[in-house]
Design a protein around this motif. Sequence first.
Motif, PDB file in Angstrom:
ATOM      1  N   THR A 186      42.492  17.759 -13.989  1.00  0.00           N
ATOM      2  CA  THR A 186      43.714  18.222 -13.328  1.00  0.00           C
ATOM      3  C   THR A 186      43.447  19.460 -12.484  1.00  0.00           C
ATOM      4  O   THR A 186      43.967  19.597 -11.368  1.00  0.00           O
ATOM      5  CB  THR A 186      44.807  18.505 -14.368  1.00  0.00           C
ATOM      6  OG1 THR A 186      45.024  17.328 -15.162  1.00  0.00           O
ATOM      7  CG2 THR A 186      46.116  18.889 -13.695  1.00  0.00           C
ATOM      8  N   HIS A 258      49.434  15.444 -11.105  1.00  0.00           N
ATOM      9  CA  HIS A 258      48.927  14.306 -10.335  1.00  0.00           C
ATOM     10  C   HIS A 258      50.047  13.506  -9.684  1.00  0.00           C
ATOM     11  O   HIS A 258      49.835  12.864  -8.656  1.00  0.00           O
ATOM     12  CB  HIS A 258      48.120  13.371 -11.237  1.00  0.00           C
ATOM     13  CG  HIS A 258      46.723  13.817 -11.493  1.00  0.00           C
ATOM     14  ND1 HIS A 258      46.400  14.754 -12.458  1.00  0.00           N
ATOM     15  CD2 HIS A 258      45.552  13.466 -10.911  1.00  0.00           C
ATOM     16  CE1 HIS A 258      45.093  14.946 -12.463  1.00  0.00           C
ATOM     17  NE2 HIS A 258      44.548  14.181 -11.543  1.00  0.00           N
ATOM     18  N   GLY A 262      49.048   9.247 -11.470  1.00  0.00           N
ATOM     19  CA  GLY A 262      48.389   9.553 -12.727  1.00  0.00           C
ATOM     20  C   GLY A 262      48.518   8.487 -13.792  1.00  0.00           C
ATOM     21  O   GLY A 262      47.662   8.376 -14.665  1.00  0.00           O
TER      22      GLY A 262
END
Length: 301
Positions: A186, A258, A262
Amino acid sequence: MRFVLTDEQTGFARSLHDLLSKTDTPAVNRAWANGDHEPGLKLWSRLADLGVTVLATEATPVEVCVAFEALGRHAVPGPWVESAAYLPIALPDEDFSERRATVAAPPDVPYALDADVTDGVYVVGTGLLTATAADRVASVDGSRHLFEVDAGDPVDHGDLDAAFELAALATSAQLLGLGERVLADTVAYAKQRKQFGREIGSYQAIKHQLADVRIALDFARPLVFGAAVDPTPRSVSAAKIQSAEAADLAARVGLQVHGAIGYTDEYDLSLWLLRIRALQSAWGTTAFHRDRLLTDLLDAR
């Protein structure tokens, strides 16, 4: 007093990381989920050559945690907790160095993981019994194949309580590794993803969320390795609670940073997110471990 890993333990962790970094574990997971176990079994053999399968009986819980943190960080599929943590303690006269086996231990572990790739299935009832795999049930993590079991004959067994503690501790270490990987990915994404002409990682709101994850994981780590030094029910439950919550926070923040990509199947992050969700309740839910911890604390008064 300062507790740190020894040079030997650090070197072992580095060897595992080097091996797993050279392996396309997302591809291994996707193949495993689709029933193609060959890449995962090859990886199992390579990890066995490094000694991961014998740590429970030939090393200490600290080495077990070192290994399982690496297995979590790289999302390695397979019945590792069952075959390399629980059963070597539950069946001390059996050799699991080259053997894969799995176990169901209801109510905390109601199903046998990956019984379709093992040569031994067991179930905890009145003692430990042999078992056969029955119907497969759905899992939030498609690379975790869960099976109901039919109990068979009792077998001579060792300390099932100690086996449970090591399995719960190994799961905690996996969650710690999973959380670390999600945070690292991340942070990397936040540094390269731009919005309104700036990297999103430069925004205070993103920085604060990532810092919260860093703090949560840093609080979980000493609990996990402290429990490895002294694996009592109290210390193991504390480790499982904190590692599960830290990994869950990493997953939630990772998904938020994200965005929708994600949780798509095509994006690797989803593999780590689903594994975190699955392991949060494996080998004792957070509610179970909170209750056990509270009971132990009250009994000690």
